[in-house]
Design an enzyme around this catalytic site. Structure first.
Site, PDB file in Angstrom:
ATOM      1  CB  SER A 193       5.821  16.168  96.880  1.00 31.78           C
ATOM      2  OG  SER A 193       4.931  15.731  97.888  1.00 31.78           O
TER       3      SER A 193
ATOM      4  CD  GLU B 241      -1.654  13.268  84.490  1.00 34.02           C
ATOM      5  OE1 GLU B 241      -0.768  14.145  84.448  1.00 34.02           O
ATOM      6  OE2 GLU B 241      -2.720  13.400  85.108  1.00 34.02           O
TER       7      GLU B 241
ATOM      8  N   PRO C 132      -1.385  19.863  92.381  1.00 37.39           N
ATOM      9  CG  PRO C 132       0.499  19.914  90.979  1.00 37.39           C
ATOM     10  CD  PRO C 132      -0.935  19.437  91.040  1.00 37.39           C
ATOM     11  CD1 TRP C 133       2.174  23.909  95.938  1.00 37.15           C
ATOM     12  CD2 TRP C 133       3.254  25.118  94.419  1.00 37.15           C
ATOM     13  NE1 TRP C 133       3.523  23.728  96.148  1.00 37.15           N
ATOM     14  CE2 TRP C 133       4.211  24.466  95.217  1.00 37.15           C
ATOM     15  CE3 TRP C 133       3.716  25.943  93.386  1.00 37.15           C
ATOM     16  CZ2 TRP C 133       5.599  24.593  95.030  1.00 37.15           C
ATOM     17  CZ3 TRP C 133       5.089  26.072  93.182  1.00 37.15           C
ATOM     18  CH2 TRP C 133       6.009  25.401  94.008  1.00 37.15           C
TER      19      TRP C 133
ATOM     20  CD  GLU D 273       2.175  11.626  85.553  1.00 34.00           C
ATOM     21  OE1 GLU D 273       3.411  11.815  85.568  1.00 34.00           O
ATOM     22  OE2 GLU D 273       1.628  10.861  84.751  1.00 34.00           O
TER      23      GLU D 273
ATOM     24  CE  LYS E 225      -6.334  18.578  98.822  1.00 37.17           C
ATOM     25  NZ  LYS E 225      -5.812  19.957  98.860  1.00 37.17           N
ATOM     26  N   PRO E 226      -7.892  20.763  94.908  1.00 38.00           N
ATOM     27  CG  PRO E 226      -8.562  22.979  94.608  1.00 38.00           C
ATOM     28  CD  PRO E 226      -9.097  21.600  94.901  1.00 38.00           C
ATOM     29  CB  SER E 227      -2.301  23.011  95.838  1.00 34.71           C
ATOM     30  OG  SER E 227      -1.502  23.679  96.799  1.00 34.71           O
TER      31      SER E 227
ATOM     32  CB  ALA F 167       6.897  13.198 100.695  1.00 37.62           C
ATOM     33  CB  THR F 168       2.004  13.907  98.782  1.00 43.56           C
ATOM     34  OG1 THR F 168       2.484  15.011  99.550  1.00 43.56           O
ATOM     35  CG2 THR F 168       0.509  13.812  98.941  1.00 43.56           C
TER      36      THR F 168
HETATM   37  P1  NAD Z   1       2.292  18.177  97.538  1.00 44.22           P
HETATM   38  O1  NAD Z   1       2.512  16.709  97.446  1.00 44.22           O
HETATM   39  O2  NAD Z   1       2.693  18.875  98.769  1.00 44.22           O
HETATM   40  O3  NAD Z   1       0.744  18.525  97.352  1.00 44.22           O
HETATM   41  C1  NAD Z   1       0.020  18.115  96.204  1.00 44.22           C
HETATM   42  C2  NAD Z   1      -1.446  17.938  96.573  1.00 44.22           C
HETATM   43  O4  NAD Z   1      -1.565  16.838  97.477  1.00 44.22           O
HETATM   44  C3  NAD Z   1      -2.083  19.127  97.273  1.00 44.22           C
HETATM   45  O5  NAD Z   1      -3.395  19.279  96.809  1.00 44.22           O
HETATM   46  C4  NAD Z   1      -2.060  18.711  98.743  1.00 44.22           C
HETATM   47  O6  NAD Z   1      -3.051  19.343  99.522  1.00 44.22           O
HETATM   48  C5  NAD Z   1      -2.346  17.220  98.604  1.00 44.22           C
HETATM   49  N1  NAD Z   1      -1.901  16.407  99.751  1.00 44.22           N
HETATM   50  C6  NAD Z   1      -0.914  16.662 100.638  1.00 44.22           C
HETATM   51  N2  NAD Z   1      -0.803  15.657 101.527  1.00 44.22           N
HETATM   52  C7  NAD Z   1      -1.719  14.724 101.164  1.00 44.22           C
HETATM   53  C8  NAD Z   1      -2.056  13.437 101.660  1.00 44.22           C
HETATM   54  N3  NAD Z   1      -1.444  12.905 102.699  1.00 44.22           N
HETATM   55  N4  NAD Z   1      -3.002  12.732 101.019  1.00 44.22           N
HETATM   56  C9  NAD Z   1      -3.620  13.238  99.926  1.00 44.22           C
HETATM   57  N5  NAD Z   1      -3.348  14.459  99.417  1.00 44.22           N
HETATM   58  C10 NAD Z   1      -2.419  15.193 100.032  1.00 44.22           C
HETATM   59  O7  NAD Z   1       2.989  18.779  96.245  1.00 44.22           O
HETATM   60  P2  NAD Z   1       3.114  20.320  95.834  1.00 44.22           P
HETATM   61  O8  NAD Z   1       4.145  20.954  96.690  1.00 44.22           O
HETATM   62  O9  NAD Z   1       1.764  20.940  95.729  1.00 44.22           O
HETATM   63  O10 NAD Z   1       3.646  20.208  94.336  1.00 44.22           O
HETATM   64  C11 NAD Z   1       4.997  20.227  94.000  1.00 44.22           C
HETATM   65  C12 NAD Z   1       5.442  18.853  93.600  1.00 44.22           C
HETATM   66  O11 NAD Z   1       4.616  18.386  92.524  1.00 44.22           O
HETATM   67  C13 NAD Z   1       6.845  18.828  93.064  1.00 44.22           C
HETATM   68  O12 NAD Z   1       7.538  17.724  93.586  1.00 44.22           O
HETATM   69  C14 NAD Z   1       6.640  18.648  91.559  1.00 44.22           C
HETATM   70  O13 NAD Z   1       7.724  18.053  90.900  1.00 44.22           O
HETATM   71  C15 NAD Z   1       5.436  17.816  91.526  1.00 44.22           C
HETATM   72  N6  NAD Z   1       4.780  17.896  90.218  1.00 44.22           N
HETATM   73  C16 NAD Z   1       4.829  16.808  89.401  1.00 44.22           C
HETATM   74  C17 NAD Z   1       4.261  16.860  88.133  1.00 44.22           C
HETATM   75  C18 NAD Z   1       4.287  15.669  87.216  1.00 44.22           C
HETATM   76  O14 NAD Z   1       3.497  15.646  86.287  1.00 44.22           O
HETATM   77  N7  NAD Z   1       5.151  14.699  87.419  1.00 44.22           N
HETATM   78  C19 NAD Z   1       3.637  18.051  87.710  1.00 44.22           C
HETATM   79  C20 NAD Z   1       3.613  19.138  88.577  1.00 44.22           C
HETATM   80  C21 NAD Z   1       4.185  19.052  89.834  1.00 44.22           C
END
Ligand code: NAD
Length: 469
Positions: A221, A450, A144-145, A242, A169-171, A223-224
């Site tokens: 997230s 983790e 994530p970012w 996570e 693959k980073p955000s 949803a992802t």
């Molecule tokens: P996101 O799910 O939008 O994106 C995360 C990553 O997934 C990005 O690299 C994105 O490009 C990729 N992605 C998006 N759609 C995908 C798909 N269909 N298949 C595979 N990869 C895909 O999340 P975000 O907005 O970058 O991060 C914020 C979220 O991360 C928050 O909900 C936060 O709570 C969570 N988070 C959780 C932890 C933890 O350890 N539990 C730590 C940090 C952040």
């Protein structure tokens, strides 16, 4: 704009044919170009990781540990450059961003020294039965970012330690620090063992559905996370997810408000609230409710919000325009529903995605600001009268990452904390993690763990070996 960022594929820096702009959230303006992996580049990366997995890498424990140590060294020596990139693309204050780069280096070092156990289950005249760990294969690391370097290191280190190879693959919001790290890792990692691709969500979707990928390690997230479960189902891919949190903090009436307020505040607002395990909702007993709202509001008004590169800045911008709009929308909704905004409450004028730390009191318990993960600098404070009621409210959610209880009576606090349905609970603190404890969510906040030996097991298959005496 700087076009120097490149994918790392099979030990080569690949400039890429497609690009997208990366925006500095402190200015709202694009400041660099990131390559966006094409399908063909992704195929090359998975093929390279597969070939590296089939080579000597997986059988040479000592070489992998040495590689991790060298990864720590190159990360540490690049910490200033990496930190600056994190500050520019993500928006956290520079000192915190550099600390994140050092944390990544420390993670590589810690795993270099971790034991991968081989357990003797049975030994006797009939023979010896051992439980051994085998690597899974090509691992997709999707990050994530909010903490681009730390979340990447948390995946790379255990995956590599046990002999997997990685395509990361980073955000798309924060890809540059990961690509810059990859360019440094290239000096010390065998070709193909670590590949890093810039790219959109689509590249993540390709990767997580790829038949060559055996394991997906994901932070992001909910949803992802669910999409990744679907994408990997046919292939029964191994998953670590996570995911998001909506951490409650329950404040009992026996606390000394002035003493706990700063810890509560910074556990909610560090990195502008963009931390999965930050406090996302406070439930305060009515006896201490108003004084606590007043203290938190004072701290919010005093926090130094500004340019992440400016020394002394405590809180930077929100990481993207979409995130700013989401936080603003949740606060506006809470206000419409009777919430009392006692600090902050509107985006700051001027360029960039700045939203001041915001305290919202008297929010109805079913307002979205309370029930959803805001992931930004706005904190609802909800009053309560009865401890059983408040525990029920705290648990009435699909989230289950972390939670805390704040009280002068530590034993009672621990008893109540155990009743929170979360992967980690604390008494009188929050967001305090260590490598010596697993980290993960229950319910929709995650799958798997983790950190430390529990994290390592997520990157292994277990193999039971029966050998004659
Ligand atoms: P996101 O799910 O939008 O994106 C995360 C990553 O997934 C990005 O690299 C994105 O490009 C990729 N992605 C998006 N759609 C995908 C798909 N269909 N298949 C595979 N990869 C895909 O999340 P975000 O907005 O970058 O991060 C914020 C979220 O991360 C928050 O909900 C936060 O709570 C969570 N988070 C959780 C932890 C933890 O350890 N539990 C730590 C940090 C952040």
């Amino acid at each position: 704009m700087d076009a120097a960022f490149a994918h790392l594929i099979d030990g080569e820096l690949v400039a890429g044919s497609d690009h997208f702009a990366v925006v500095n959230p402190a200015t709202g303006a694009p400041f660099a170009r990131c390559p966006s992996a094409t399908r063909a580049e992704l195929e090359r990366a998975v093929a390279a990781a597969t070939a590296a997995f089939r080579g000597p890498w997986r059988g040479d424990d000592a070489a992998r540990r040495e590689t991790l140590r060298r990864m720590a060294e190159v990360t540490r020596s690049a910490a200033a450059e990496l930190g600056r990139l994190v500050a520019l693309e993500q928006g956290k204050p520079l000192a915190m961003a550099e600390a994140e780069a050092h944390a990544a280096a420390q993670i590589f070092d810690l795993y270099a020294g971790e034991t991968v156990p081989c357990e003797v289950l049975r030994e006797g005249p009939a023979g010896r039965v051992t439980l051994e760990r085998r690597p899974l294969g090509v691992t997709a690391a999707i990050t994530p970012w909010n903490y681009p370097l730390a979340t990447l290191a948390m995946k790379l280190a255990p995956a590599l330690l046990v002999g997997n190879t990685v395509v990361a693959k980073p955000s798309p919001f924060t890809p540059l620090s990961s690509l810059a790290l990859a360019a440094r890792l290239r000096e010390v990692v065998p070709p193909g063992a670590v590949n890093v691709l810039g790219g959109s969500d689509q590249v993540g979707a390709w990767l997580t559905a790829h038949p060559g990928v055996r394991k997906v390690a994901f932070t992001g997230s909910i949803a992802t996370g669910k999409r990744i479960v679907h994408a990997g189902a046919d292939d029964l891919k191994r998953l670590t997810l996570e995911l998001g949190g909506n951490d409650p903090a329950i404040v009992l009436p026996d606390v000394e408000v002035g003493a706990v307020a700063p810890s509560l505040f910074w556990s909610a607002f560090l990195n502008s609230g963009q931390i999965c395990m930050a406090i996302k909702r406070i439930y305060a007993h009515r006896d201490v409710y108003e004084p606590l709202v007043a203290e938190l509001s004072g701290l919010a008004r005093a926090a130094r919000v500004g340019d992440p590169l400016e020394p002394g800045t405590e809180l930077g911008p929100v990481s993207s325009r979409a995130q700013l709009e989401r936080v603003a929308g949740l606060v506006d909704d809470a206000r419409r529903r009777g919430g009392r905004v006692s600090a902050g409450g509107a985006p700051l004028a001027g360029p960039g995605f700045f939203y001041p730390p915001t305290i919202v009191a008297d929010v109805p318990a079913d307002a979205a600001l309370v029930t959803e993960e805001q992931f930004g600098p706005a904190l609802p404070v909800v009053p309560f009268d009865d401890v059983d009621d408040v525990l029920a409210q705290a648990n009435a959610t699909h989230y289950g990452l972390c939670g805390s209880v704040w009280t002068a009576d530590a034993e009672r606090g621990a008893r109540l904390a155990r009743r929170l349905e979360c992967g980690t609970v604390w008494v009188n603190r929050h967001m305090d993690l260590g490598h010596d404890a697993p980290f993960g969510g229950v319910k929709w906040s995650g799958l798997g763990w983790e950190n430390g030996r529990w994290g390592i097991d997520q990157y292994c298959d277990l193999q039971v070996v029966h050998a004659p005496a």
